[in-house]
Design a protein around this motif. Structure first.
Motif, PDB file in Angstrom:
ATOM      1  N   ASP A  10     -93.032  20.792 -19.611  1.00 57.74           N
ATOM      2  CA  ASP A  10     -93.395  19.884 -18.524  1.00 57.74           C
ATOM      3  C   ASP A  10     -94.440  18.905 -19.035  1.00 57.74           C
ATOM      4  O   ASP A  10     -95.090  19.140 -20.057  1.00 57.74           O
ATOM      5  N   ARG A 131     -90.986  18.379 -14.734  1.00 58.70           N
ATOM      6  CA  ARG A 131     -92.341  18.322 -14.181  1.00 58.70           C
ATOM      7  C   ARG A 131     -92.764  19.673 -13.593  1.00 58.70           C
ATOM      8  O   ARG A 131     -93.931  20.033 -13.623  1.00 58.70           O
ATOM      9  N   ASP A 185     -96.015  11.457  -9.596  1.00 56.85           N
ATOM     10  CA  ASP A 185     -95.802  12.807 -10.139  1.00 56.85           C
ATOM     11  C   ASP A 185     -96.941  13.769  -9.770  1.00 56.85           C
ATOM     12  O   ASP A 185     -96.695  14.917  -9.432  1.00 56.85           O
ATOM     13  N   LEU A 193     -96.478  17.449 -10.573  1.00 58.37           N
ATOM     14  CA  LEU A 193     -96.706  17.757 -11.981  1.00 58.37           C
ATOM     15  C   LEU A 193     -98.024  18.500 -12.117  1.00 58.37           C
ATOM     16  O   LEU A 193     -99.070  18.025 -11.667  1.00 58.37           O
TER      17      LEU A 193
END
Ligand code: DC
Length: 223
Positions: A10, A131, A185, A193
């Motif tokens: 990720d 992510r 994100d 994320l």
């Protein structure tokens, strides 16, 4: 090596996840799962069908009547199939890149994606990049990595990549887009994320692609 190996990588956009994941998968002789490509493929369909990107129910219904496949063939680039049609190039357009966050921020769509990804992961050993793979999709992955790099270095890599393809690059616009993608994100309510607590942090800022692949492969060999 365990029977079913699940390696997840990720990290933010432009950190080199896909490049590294693809090479690592090849080195380990396992499949490569580009989860970003899946979100992108659904975006292609949403744009083609002019689905309202703000309409959660419509996006979930769209996901439910869609089939996305990732085809790994030895010696060939990963093929992304949307309802059987190859969209490997279409998913990389700027329009798709800039609209995928609508798809990615929709909880019901993420739910469908996570199910697809788990099904794919259960079928075979693989290296996946995304992510939320270490935090949500594969909390019990065999190996988890979080690949990061300085913002400016990530921008420069993208610029070099596009220039190498012969594309004209508006560098300021690219930096603005990447900053926006980071913002989306990191702040998404579902599946943001985030480094999993048990993921190995790899800062690739001063590293070549080969060095990163070797580092990851070394961690896998030595445990
Ligand atoms: O890795 P990428 O840039 O191709 O990802 C495309 C988009 O999909 C990006 O907006 C982040 C999103 N994404 C996500 O939300 N979850 C994943 N597991 C992979 C990608």
């Amino acid at each position: 090596m365990p029977e079913s190996l699940v390696v997840v990588i990720d990290g933010p956009a432009g950190a080199g996840k896909s490049t590294i994941a693809k090479l690592l998968a090849r080195k380990l002789g396992v499949a490569f799962m580009d989860t970003g490509a899946m979100y992108r493929a659904l975006t292609v369909k949403a744009l083609r069908e002019k689905v309202d990107l703000e309409d959660e129910a419509a996006l979930v219904a769209l996901a439910q009547r869609t089939h996305i496949d990732l085809v790994n063939e030895p010696g060939k680039a990963l093929q992304v199939l949307l309802d059987g049609a190859d969209v490997s190039e279409a998913i990389r357009s700027i329009e798709v890149t800039n609209n995928t966050f609508y798809i990615a921020r929709t909880p019901g769509v993420r739910h469908v994606m996570v199910e697809w990804q788990r099904t794919m992961g259960a079928r075979r050993s693989m290296v996946g990049d995304g992510r939320d793979l270490g935090t949500v999709v594969f909390p019990n992955a065999t190996y988890k990595f979080y690949l990061d790099a300085d913002f400016n270095v990530r921008c420069q890599r993208r610029i070099d990549e596009l220039k190498a393809k012969g594309q004209q690059v508006d560098e300021e616009a690219l930096k603005k887009d990447l900053a926006e993608r980071d913002e989306h994100d990191f702040t998404r309510k579902v599946g943001p994320l985030k480094k999993a607590d048990d993921a190995i942090l790899v800062d690739s800022t001063g590293m070549t692609v080969a060095q990163v692949v070797e580092f990851l492969a070394g961690r896998i060999r030595n445990t």
